[in-house]
Design a protein around this motif. Structure first.
Motif, PDB file in Angstrom:
ATOM      1  N   LYS A  85       0.868  -1.357   0.158  1.00 59.55           N
ATOM      2  CA  LYS A  85      -0.538   0.225  -0.055  1.00 59.55           C
ATOM      3  C   LYS A  85       1.277   1.334   0.170  1.00 59.55           C
ATOM      4  CE  LYS A  85      -3.140  -2.732   0.032  1.00 59.55           C
ATOM      5  NZ  LYS A  85      -2.060  -3.857   0.063  1.00 59.55           N
ATOM      6  N   ALA A  86       2.230   1.395   0.543  1.00 57.56           N
ATOM      7  CA  ALA A  86       2.748   2.067   0.971  1.00 57.56           C
ATOM      8  C   ALA A  86       3.705   3.025  -0.838  1.00 57.56           C
ATOM      9  CB  ALA A  86       4.063   2.097   0.995  1.00 57.56           C
ATOM     10  N   LEU A  87       3.630   1.391  -1.864  1.00 57.68           N
ATOM     11  CA  LEU A  87       4.004   1.051  -3.015  1.00 57.68           C
ATOM     12  C   LEU A  87       3.369   1.623  -4.606  1.00 57.68           C
ATOM     13  CD1 LEU A  87       6.419   0.972  -4.762  1.00 57.68           C
ATOM     14  CD2 LEU A  87       4.985  -1.372  -5.559  1.00 57.68           C
ATOM     15  N   ILE A  88       1.535   1.500  -3.515  1.00 56.75           N
ATOM     16  CA  ILE A  88       0.291   1.708  -4.308  1.00 56.75           C
ATOM     17  C   ILE A  88       0.350   3.247  -4.514  1.00 56.75           C
ATOM     18  CG2 ILE A  88      -2.065   2.123  -4.040  1.00 56.75           C
ATOM     19  CD1 ILE A  88      -1.885  -1.773  -4.011  1.00 56.75           C
ATOM     20  N   ARG A  89       0.560   3.563  -2.962  1.00 59.77           N
ATOM     21  CA  ARG A  89       0.890   5.377  -2.592  1.00 59.77           C
ATOM     22  C   ARG A  89       0.339   6.502  -3.709  1.00 59.77           C
ATOM     23  NH1 ARG A  89      -1.010   9.401  -3.111  1.00 59.77           N
ATOM     24  NH2 ARG A  89      -1.089  11.267  -1.612  1.00 59.77           N
ATOM     25  N   SER A  90       2.647   6.436  -3.520  1.00 59.86           N
ATOM     26  CA  SER A  90       3.106   6.366  -4.135  1.00 59.86           C
ATOM     27  C   SER A  90       2.796   6.566  -5.654  1.00 59.86           C
ATOM     28  CB  SER A  90       4.694   5.918  -4.365  1.00 59.86           C
ATOM     29  OG  SER A  90       5.398   6.536  -3.307  1.00 59.86           O
ATOM     30  N   ALA A  91       2.453   5.689  -5.966  1.00 60.53           N
ATOM     31  CA  ALA A  91       2.521   5.170  -7.810  1.00 60.53           C
ATOM     32  C   ALA A  91       1.000   6.096  -8.382  1.00 60.53           C
ATOM     33  CB  ALA A  91       2.039   3.395  -8.159  1.00 60.53           C
ATOM     34  N   ARG A  92       0.053   6.655  -7.099  1.00 58.56           N
ATOM     35  CA  ARG A  92      -1.311   7.216  -7.195  1.00 58.56           C
ATOM     36  C   ARG A  92      -0.634   8.567  -7.393  1.00 58.56           C
ATOM     37  NH1 ARG A  92      -3.932   6.233  -3.337  1.00 58.56           N
ATOM     38  NH2 ARG A  92      -3.745   8.308  -2.277  1.00 58.56           N
ATOM     39  N   ALA A  93       0.432   8.900  -7.031  1.00 58.73           N
ATOM     40  CA  ALA A  93       0.566  10.434  -6.434  1.00 58.73           C
ATOM     41  C   ALA A  93       1.402  10.969  -8.059  1.00 58.73           C
ATOM     42  CB  ALA A  93       1.618  10.221  -5.854  1.00 58.73           C
ATOM     43  N   TRP A  94       2.673   9.918  -8.733  1.00 59.35           N
ATOM     44  CA  TRP A  94       3.120  10.176 -10.148  1.00 59.35           C
ATOM     45  C   TRP A  94       2.099  10.203 -10.824  1.00 59.35           C
ATOM     46  CZ3 TRP A  94       8.458   7.424 -10.927  1.00 59.35           C
ATOM     47  CH2 TRP A  94       9.371   7.575  -9.697  1.00 59.35           C
ATOM     48  N   ARG A  95       1.259   9.303 -11.266  1.00 62.27           N
ATOM     49  CA  ARG A  95      -0.129   8.954 -11.783  1.00 62.27           C
ATOM     50  C   ARG A  95      -0.586  10.737 -12.071  1.00 62.27           C
ATOM     51  NH1 ARG A  95      -5.202  10.016 -12.895  1.00 62.27           N
ATOM     52  NH2 ARG A  95      -5.895   8.368 -15.010  1.00 62.27           N
ATOM     53  N   ASP A  96      -1.068  10.880 -10.591  1.00 64.20           N
ATOM     54  CA  ASP A  96      -2.241  12.435 -10.903  1.00 64.20           C
ATOM     55  C   ASP A  96      -0.980  13.502 -11.278  1.00 64.20           C
ATOM     56  OD1 ASP A  96      -4.353  11.241  -9.560  1.00 64.20           O
ATOM     57  OD2 ASP A  96      -3.391  11.701  -7.269  1.00 64.20           O
ATOM     58  N   ALA A  97       0.484  13.750 -10.996  1.00 63.03           N
ATOM     59  CA  ALA A  97       1.626  14.495 -11.549  1.00 63.03           C
ATOM     60  C   ALA A  97       1.032  14.405 -12.883  1.00 63.03           C
ATOM     61  CB  ALA A  97       2.748  13.985  -9.933  1.00 63.03           C
TER      62      ALA A  97
END
Length: 519
Positions: free
Chosen positions: A93-105
């Motif tokens: 879930k830590a990895l998924i959260r970072s991935a979501r931030a990258w996608r949003d950016a």
């Protein structure tokens, strides 16, 4: 402390494939969950409860029993916290959260007129964040904490020596009752050549420090789908190969279709119905050969992730010495978690078909009273109302029965479907790909189950779980006032839809007559 400045790993450092790199975060984790130089206590002559396995199921069991004043021993062969803390829920879930931030950016400019973001992120920093957060959370699962609760902690392999005793090394622990909570591990399919390659599972993938340019994921279940999407959002070229005719085969078909479309938009190449013929590794890259739709394909990648299910951890326990039976899916238990040896119970992934951390927790809360107080205050596994969540984007959450499961139980099902596109908050957020399905007993508002596909479905499905646990029908649920605008308003909309369906032609004629009389 940076990895380069760290001293040599301690003697009890886990296998390099299980926990890397050796930096301060991982050293802190190990100090908490597998401390070097730990001295076990002198064992009691007999324990009220011996718990084998210090994952969620075992930790909760030991903590509850100790809080009640029981003499408790807890045995763990590897790392406290089990799969969830070390190689599962927490790091993923830590990895998924970072991935979501990258996608949003990356999509801020096109979706919300935000700043234009170019270039790549720092994958190494993403993984460092993961390790730091995991280490922070490890305190709650630490050896020190449980020893402080009065639990006798023993680190090492446990094996039964009789129907009422277990050995850890040269130490014998006699018990009145025991709970087996040894969890499960990644299962590996018999693919030609796979065993001769350095493939990853969930137990190794979180040790990466460099982003793989290309990644092949074998397995289209929740773990495979979650990680395939996360790595694609972080910049890997991801191919997802699996044997079923669609991803997430145990989830709602419409839900899986939405997730597949979003994953493909994120760059994941999905091959359904694939038969993997061989896997090879030449020292630099993997070659995966498979056929799908009658077409043979070869995929090459720097990393290969195998995510094809879980296998229960029963090896080395000497279950036969304790008279404990097991089947293909794990240790065999009855509805009160009792094994074929009535002194021994089994809970969590080692015996449950629902392999979730929250299920392990819930089962522990029932199993301890069943073990220590002859069932008084405990309960039955079949009465649990269990939610499950796949943490893709969007998330897929389900609770209760599916229509197919309800039909097998003789239930006639009425399905209500509310689209997220009709929810104002979803429109404003730009997250309209999703829906709520509520499965009702036909002719009533009794909730048999529900499936929700939304950005934060896992946070929302609990409302349905509360209603089902306490016997609240959809009509009563609909009387709850939800703040506007929120996605949780879909529950009220579902109740309104159900009420409109109750407005029969006869009821409409009666209302018409009423208003003519009092016009």
């Amino acid at each position: 402390m940076s990895p380069s400045s760290a001293s040599a790993p301690p003697a009890n450092w886990p296998s390099p494939v299980a926990l890397e790199p050796y930096d301060e975060a991982n050293a802190e984790l190990l100090r908490a969950v597998a401390p070097a130089g730990y001295t076990p206590p002198t064992p009691h002559a007999r324990y009220h409860l011996v718990v084998i396995g210090a994952g969620t199921a075992g930790l909760v069991s030991a903590a509850i029993a100790a809080s009640l004043g029981a003499r408790v021993a807890l045995v763990e062969r590897h790392m406290f916290g089990g799969d969830c803390l070390n190689f599962g829920c927490v790091p993923s879930k830590a990895l998924i959260r970072s991935a979501r931030a990258w996608r949003d950016a990356a999509t801020a400019a096109t979706d919300f007129a935000g700043p234009q973001v170019r270039g790549t992120g720092d994958f190494g920093a993403v993984m460092e964040r993961l390790r730091v957060l995991r280490a922070q959370l490890s305190e709650a699962d630490s050896v020190e904490r449980f020893a402080g609760l009065g639990v006798h902690v023993f680190l090492g392999e446990a094996r039964f020596t009789s129907r009422e005793s277990v050995a850890v090394g040269d130490t014998t622990l006699r018990f009145r009752r025991a709970i087996i909570a040894t969890g499960a591990r990644a299962s590996v399919p018999p693919i030609p050549g796979l065993a001769d390659t350095p493939y990853d599972t969930n137990e190794t993938i979180f040790s990466l420090t460099d982003l793989p340019a290309r990644l092949v994921v074998i397995g289209g279940g929740p773990i495979g789908a979650e990680l395939a999407q996360a790595f694609a959002r972080l910049g890997s070229d991801v191919a997802l190969v699996h044997a079923d005719d669609r991803i997430l085969p145990r989830d709602d078909e419409d839900a899986a279709g939405i997730v597949a479309r979003v994953m493909e938009r994120d760059g994941v190449c999905i091959s359904n119905g694939a038969r993997i013929e061989s896997v090879a590794h030449d020292g630099r890259e993997f070659t995966v050969t498979y056929s799908s739709g009658g077409v043979s394909t070869t995929a090459r990648a720097e990393r290969l992730l195998v995510a094809t299910g879980r296998a229960p951890n029963t090896e080395g326990l000497a279950l036969d010495q304790a008279g404990v039976d097991r089947g293909k899916s794990g240790i065999t238990v009855d509805d009160r978690f009792r094994t074929s040896n009535s002194r021994i119970l089994a809970i969590g992934d080692v015996s449950s078909t629902l392999q979730f951390t929250h299920v392990a927790d819930a089962q522990a809360r029932l199993a301890v009273p069943n073990a220590l107080f002859f069932g008084l205050g405990g309960g039955r596994n079949s009465r649990l109302v269990v939610p499950r969540v796949t943490y893709t984007a969007p998330e897929v959450a389900h609770v209760g029965l599916t229509p197919e499961e309800a039909g097998e139980k003789g239930e006639q099902v009425e399905t209500l479907r509310i689209e997220l596109a009709s929810n104002d908050r979803s429109v404003l957020e730009g997250d309209t790909a999703g829906f709520l399905k509520v499965f009702l007993r036909k002719g009533s508002d009794h909730i048999l189950g529900a499936t929700l596909v939304a950005a934060h479905a896992g946070e929302m499905i609990g409302e349905m779980g509360v209603a089902m646990t306490h016997g609240l029908g959809l009509g009563k649920l609909g009387k709850t006032i939800h703040a506007y605008p929120t996605q949780s308003d879909v529950f009220r909309r579902a109740a309104d839809t159900w009420r409109r369906g109750r407005l029969t032609p006869l009821a409409q004629r009666i209302f018409a007559m009423w208003f003519r009389i009092f016009s």
